[in-house]
Design an enzyme around this catalytic site. Structure first.
Site, PDB file in Angstrom:
ATOM      1  N   TYR A 101      -2.393  -1.598  10.532  1.00 10.07           N
ATOM      2  CA  TYR A 101      -2.493  -1.873   9.086  1.00 10.07           C
ATOM      3  C   TYR A 101      -1.279  -1.315   8.339  1.00 10.07           C
ATOM      4  O   TYR A 101      -0.640  -2.020   7.553  1.00 10.07           O
ATOM      5  CB  TYR A 101      -3.787  -1.282   8.518  1.00 10.07           C
ATOM      6  CG  TYR A 101      -3.847  -1.400   7.014  1.00 10.07           C
ATOM      7  CD1 TYR A 101      -4.018  -2.642   6.405  1.00 10.07           C
ATOM      8  CD2 TYR A 101      -3.686  -0.279   6.191  1.00 10.07           C
ATOM      9  CE1 TYR A 101      -4.029  -2.768   5.022  1.00 10.07           C
ATOM     10  CE2 TYR A 101      -3.704  -0.398   4.808  1.00 10.07           C
ATOM     11  CZ  TYR A 101      -3.881  -1.640   4.233  1.00 10.07           C
ATOM     12  OH  TYR A 101      -3.878  -1.767   2.863  1.00 10.07           O
TER      13      TYR A 101
ATOM     14  N   SER B 227       0.863  -1.186   0.000  1.00  9.75           N
ATOM     15  CA  SER B 227       0.000   0.000   0.000  1.00  9.75           C
ATOM     16  C   SER B 227       0.897   1.233   0.000  1.00  9.75           C
ATOM     17  O   SER B 227       2.070   1.151   0.394  1.00  9.75           O
ATOM     18  CB  SER B 227      -0.851  -0.004   1.280  1.00  9.75           C
ATOM     19  OG  SER B 227      -1.513   1.228   1.451  1.00  9.75           O
TER      20      SER B 227
HETATM   21  N1  LIG Z   1      -8.594  -0.643  -1.525  1.00  9.55           N
HETATM   22  C1  LIG Z   1      -7.599   0.150  -1.168  1.00  9.55           C
HETATM   23  O1  LIG Z   1      -7.776   1.369  -1.035  1.00  9.55           O
HETATM   24  C2  LIG Z   1      -6.236  -0.448  -0.934  1.00  9.55           C
HETATM   25  C3  LIG Z   1      -5.142   0.446  -0.877  1.00  9.55           C
HETATM   26  C4  LIG Z   1      -3.876  -0.079  -0.665  1.00  9.55           C
HETATM   27  C5  LIG Z   1      -3.691  -1.438  -0.525  1.00  9.55           C
HETATM   28  N2  LIG Z   1      -4.763  -2.286  -0.580  1.00  9.55           N
HETATM   29  C6  LIG Z   1      -4.505  -3.721  -0.412  1.00  9.55           C
HETATM   30  O2  LIG Z   1      -5.024  -4.422  -1.508  1.00  9.55           O
HETATM   31  C7  LIG Z   1      -5.297  -5.768  -1.130  1.00  9.55           C
HETATM   32  C8  LIG Z   1      -6.672  -6.161  -1.642  1.00  9.55           C
HETATM   33  O3  LIG Z   1      -7.631  -5.352  -0.984  1.00  9.55           O
HETATM   34  P1  LIG Z   1      -8.933  -4.791  -1.729  1.00  9.55           P
HETATM   35  O4  LIG Z   1      -8.826  -3.329  -1.803  1.00  9.55           O
HETATM   36  O5  LIG Z   1      -9.194  -5.547  -2.946  1.00  9.55           O
HETATM   37  O6  LIG Z   1     -10.005  -5.136  -0.582  1.00  9.55           O
HETATM   38  P2  LIG Z   1     -11.314  -6.059  -0.600  1.00  9.55           P
HETATM   39  O7  LIG Z   1     -12.202  -5.681  -1.729  1.00  9.55           O
HETATM   40  O8  LIG Z   1     -11.844  -5.957   0.790  1.00  9.55           O
HETATM   41  O9  LIG Z   1     -10.736  -7.531  -0.846  1.00  9.55           O
HETATM   42  C9  LIG Z   1      -9.964  -8.174   0.118  1.00  9.55           C
HETATM   43  C10 LIG Z   1      -9.791  -9.628  -0.249  1.00  9.55           C
HETATM   44  O10 LIG Z   1      -9.026 -10.270   0.779  1.00  9.55           O
HETATM   45  C11 LIG Z   1      -9.716 -11.436   1.202  1.00  9.55           C
HETATM   46  N3  LIG Z   1      -9.513 -11.705   2.616  1.00  9.55           N
HETATM   47  C12 LIG Z   1      -9.705 -10.862   3.656  1.00  9.55           C
HETATM   48  N4  LIG Z   1      -9.538 -11.513   4.819  1.00  9.55           N
HETATM   49  C13 LIG Z   1      -9.231 -12.790   4.492  1.00  9.55           C
HETATM   50  C14 LIG Z   1      -8.989 -13.971   5.255  1.00  9.55           C
HETATM   51  N5  LIG Z   1      -9.063 -13.973   6.590  1.00  9.55           N
HETATM   52  N6  LIG Z   1      -8.708 -15.123   4.607  1.00  9.55           N
HETATM   53  C15 LIG Z   1      -8.677 -15.166   3.265  1.00  9.55           C
HETATM   54  N7  LIG Z   1      -8.908 -14.091   2.488  1.00  9.55           N
HETATM   55  C16 LIG Z   1      -9.212 -12.921   3.099  1.00  9.55           C
HETATM   56  C17 LIG Z   1     -11.194 -11.136   0.926  1.00  9.55           C
HETATM   57  O11 LIG Z   1     -11.898 -12.359   0.705  1.00  9.55           O
HETATM   58  P3  LIG Z   1     -12.966 -13.020   1.706  1.00  9.55           P
HETATM   59  O12 LIG Z   1     -13.587 -11.917   2.509  1.00  9.55           O
HETATM   60  O13 LIG Z   1     -13.925 -13.703   0.787  1.00  9.55           O
HETATM   61  O14 LIG Z   1     -12.171 -13.976   2.507  1.00  9.55           O
HETATM   62  C18 LIG Z   1     -11.105 -10.353  -0.352  1.00  9.55           C
HETATM   63  O15 LIG Z   1     -11.097 -11.225  -1.459  1.00  9.55           O
HETATM   64  C19 LIG Z   1      -5.171  -5.822   0.392  1.00  9.55           C
HETATM   65  O16 LIG Z   1      -3.928  -6.417   0.734  1.00  9.55           O
HETATM   66  C20 LIG Z   1      -5.172  -4.363   0.801  1.00  9.55           C
HETATM   67  O17 LIG Z   1      -4.437  -4.131   1.975  1.00  9.55           O
HETATM   68  C21 LIG Z   1      -6.030  -1.818  -0.780  1.00  9.55           C
END
Ligand SMILES: NC(=O)c1ccc[n+]([C@@H]2O[C@H](COP(=O)([O-])OP(=O)(O)OC[C@H]3O[C@@H](n4cnc5c(N)ncnc54)[C@H](OP(=O)(O)O)[C@@H]3O)[C@@H](O)[C@H]2O)c1
Length: 275
Positions: A167, A154
């Protein structure tokens, strides 16, 4: 939904006919990575907790692109989950060419008010599972002399961020881990790249209970996924998605650390606690 058409020339042609494992494939950036890879003819192992979401995605991608897709439901808060995912692939004789460590979540608020278990499990999902999966899949890549590992960190990885303290620390860990692994293994044909997205439209902000929900300034998950995959193809050790995010990350290096953290605290401080 996916914009890629079968046969379209794209960065993901690199993985045509190979297998990628995408964690966190049920939503957001993980689903976008899966769509992008499938558009380039890459077979997929999808993993997350929500099976139905992955069933739907896999059916869509198999129908659209003629790829093969497997689903393994796993909760990465459980320490044995990475081993179960690994055994799922070896049991089917699937050689993973690209490991996308994408699953993760955040939690917003005062450190003492965020449930302890939720924070400890966050470290398990965002950090320990990344080490564990990478450690399991790396040997087969080294043996082949080729493989790719994407780690989703991130822009919060570049500084301390009050009110998402744990986080941001987990993402700092991911960035440092990935950049070090890049140097260790690039000469042996295994490429590691850390993707650092800024605010991105996904379920992340709802899950983390962040007051700043998706807005027009957020990047699309599809664009972020493309930047990460391009980073791998271009041999980068890390990539920040978005021009503004890149400028911000560079600017942080010039300012005193305390100034940067103080500014972040003012930006993220919960409204009801001010004054
Ligand atoms: N969105 C942003 O603004 C942002 C910014 C910087 C970095 N990121 C990073 O990008 C990555 C993806 O996030 P996203 O934005 O796509 O968020 P998201 O839409 O909430 O997706 C998160 C994914 O992680 C999975 N996950 C969460 N907890 C889990 C667990 N206990 N076991 C297995 N899988 C789990 C969820 O699947 P299930 O709930 O089905 O298990 C979901 O598929 C993350 O590492 C996040 O830190 C996001």
């Amino acid at each position: 939904m996916g914009s890629a058409k079968p046969g379209e020339s794209r960065v993901t042609d690199r993985w045509r006919g190979k297998w990628a494992l995408v964690t966190g494939a049920s939503a957001g950036i993980g689903s976008a990575l899966a769509r992008n890879l499938a558009g380039g003819g890459c077979n997929l192992v999808l993993t997350a907790r929500r099976r139905e979401r992955m069933d739907e995605l896999a059916s869509e991608l198999i129908a659209s692109y003629g790829i093969a897709a497997e689903i393994v439901t796993a909760d990465l808060t459980l320490p044995n989950a990475p081993k179960e995912i690994f055994e799922f692939t070896t049991g089917r004789k699937i050689a993973i060419q690209l490991l996308a460590n994408n699953a993760g979540y955040g939690a917003y608020g005062y450190f003492n008010e965020i449930d302890l278990q939720r924070q400890l499990e966050m470290v398990q999902v965002n950090c320990s599972a990344v080490i564990h999966l990478t450690h399991l899949f790396l040997p087969q890549m080294l043996e082949r002399g080729s493989g790719d590992i994407l780690i989703v960190a991130s822009t919060a990885a570049f500084q301390a961020v009050p009110f998402i303290s744990t986080y941001a620390a987990t993402k700092g860990f991911d960035l440092l881990l990935g950049e070090a692994l890049f140097e260790e293994f690039a000469s042996r044909g295994v490429h590691v790249c850390v993707l650092c997205p800024g605010p991105t439209t996904s379920e992340f902000h709802a899950v983390s209970k962040s007051p700043s929900g998706p807005s027009k300034h957020f990047e699309a998950a599809e664009k972020v996924a493309q930047v990460g995959l391009e980073g791998l193809v271009r041999g980068k050790s890390s990539v920040v998605s978005g021009t503004l995010n890149n400028i911000q990350v560079q600017a942080l290096r010039l300012a005193p650390r305390r100034t940067v953290t103080g500014a972040a605290a003012r930006m993220f401080r919960p409204k009801e606690k001010t004054g």
